[in-house]
Design an enzyme around this catalytic site. Sequence first.
Site, short mmCIF file in Angstrom:
data_model
loop_
_atom_site.label_atom_id
_atom_site.label_comp_id
_atom_site.label_asym_id
_atom_site.label_seq_id
_atom_site.Cartn_x
_atom_site.Cartn_y
_atom_site.Cartn_z
N ARG A 161 48.19 6.34 32.70
CA ARG A 161 47.83 7.16 33.85
C ARG A 161 46.68 6.52 34.62
O ARG A 161 46.67 6.50 35.86
CB ARG A 161 47.44 8.58 33.40
CG ARG A 161 48.64 9.38 32.93
CD ARG A 161 48.24 10.65 32.20
NE ARG A 161 47.41 11.55 32.96
CZ ARG A 161 47.86 12.41 33.87
NH1 ARG A 161 49.16 12.43 34.16
NH2 ARG A 161 47.05 13.24 34.49
N HIS A 217 46.72 16.54 38.76
CA HIS A 217 45.32 16.94 38.71
C HIS A 217 45.10 18.10 39.67
O HIS A 217 45.73 18.17 40.73
CB HIS A 217 44.40 15.78 39.11
CG HIS A 217 44.29 14.75 38.04
ND1 HIS A 217 43.80 13.47 38.26
CD2 HIS A 217 44.59 14.78 36.71
CE1 HIS A 217 43.81 12.78 37.14
NE2 HIS A 217 44.29 13.55 36.19
N TYR A 248 42.62 24.06 50.84
CA TYR A 248 43.30 23.37 51.93
C TYR A 248 44.20 22.24 51.44
O TYR A 248 44.78 21.52 52.24
CB TYR A 248 42.26 22.79 52.90
CG TYR A 248 41.55 23.86 53.69
CD1 TYR A 248 42.12 24.40 54.84
CD2 TYR A 248 40.32 24.36 53.26
CE1 TYR A 248 41.48 25.40 55.55
CE2 TYR A 248 39.67 25.36 53.97
CZ TYR A 248 40.25 25.87 55.12
OH TYR A 248 39.62 26.86 55.82
#
Length: 312
Positions: A252, A276, A286
């Site tokens: 990752r 995440h 947002y």
Amino acid sequence: AKQEEKQRRIELRGQTFEKLGAAFFDKQRKEGKSKATLDKTAYHLELANRDFGHKPITEITAPMILKSLRKVEAKGNYETAHRLRARIGSVFRYAVACGLAENDPTYALRDALIRPTRVHRAAITDPDALGQLMREIAVFDGQTTTRIGLLLLAYLAQRPGEIRHAKWEEFDFHEKMWSIPAEKMKMRKPHNVPLPEPVLRLIDELRPITGQCEFLFPSLRSWHRPMSENTMNAALRRMGYSGNEMTAHGFRASFSTLANESGLWNPDAIERALAHVEKNEVRRAYARGEHWEERVRLADWWAGQLEEIQAI
């Protein structure tokens, strides 16, 4: 009024830490917390109950809790001590909310414990070294399922546990998408993963081997359970990579580092690909989009990068 106050004190004395800890655990269970979270809660509550589980919640003080935490700390388990403090605090805040305690004494212990040194999981982020690793995986002489599992870790950049627990029913090969349900995800949110062509080819190779099973990567001992969590790390060790050089989880970091360094991709799309969750509440409000189209292109690009560095 005196009689009512006396009765209230009697009732409060019956509200022990162990009793309220069990109620807090039951609350977590009803909220659908993962088995891993519930296991950790149970372990931490067991540690606390040994020292003051029998005591009424209102009689437990910060020094009393600190004495218990020091026992864990004395063994060098600094991270566990911090997590235990946090878990004890959760029980106290639950008690406060229920009107059974007035405050959380663990708040006063925030700076009393030794801070653990953060150790990041080892990962290869140099393209040439990563290409060498990919070549070694390609000729790995162990189980075919282990080899394919390692390659999917590299191509998809998902957590090892998510790869190990992947089920055939979660894959839509027409849409070229893997849909991971919320209960399998660390952040308890469903996650969709685009499947580039190299991954589809690997899955086609895997299908004749485990296609009749529930899991893509079943255990060798029982096809009703997933592959062991140590299998892929053990394979890396067999290939000569120590735990300080590369781990199964490290793929990752390899993806994140090289994708960000390329400057070609929206950082939010990279973070979303890794499942995440934005920590900043304002940004999170947002940044609700999946960035799906960009993530599909990102997945194809990453697969191409891995094939390119492997061929060098």
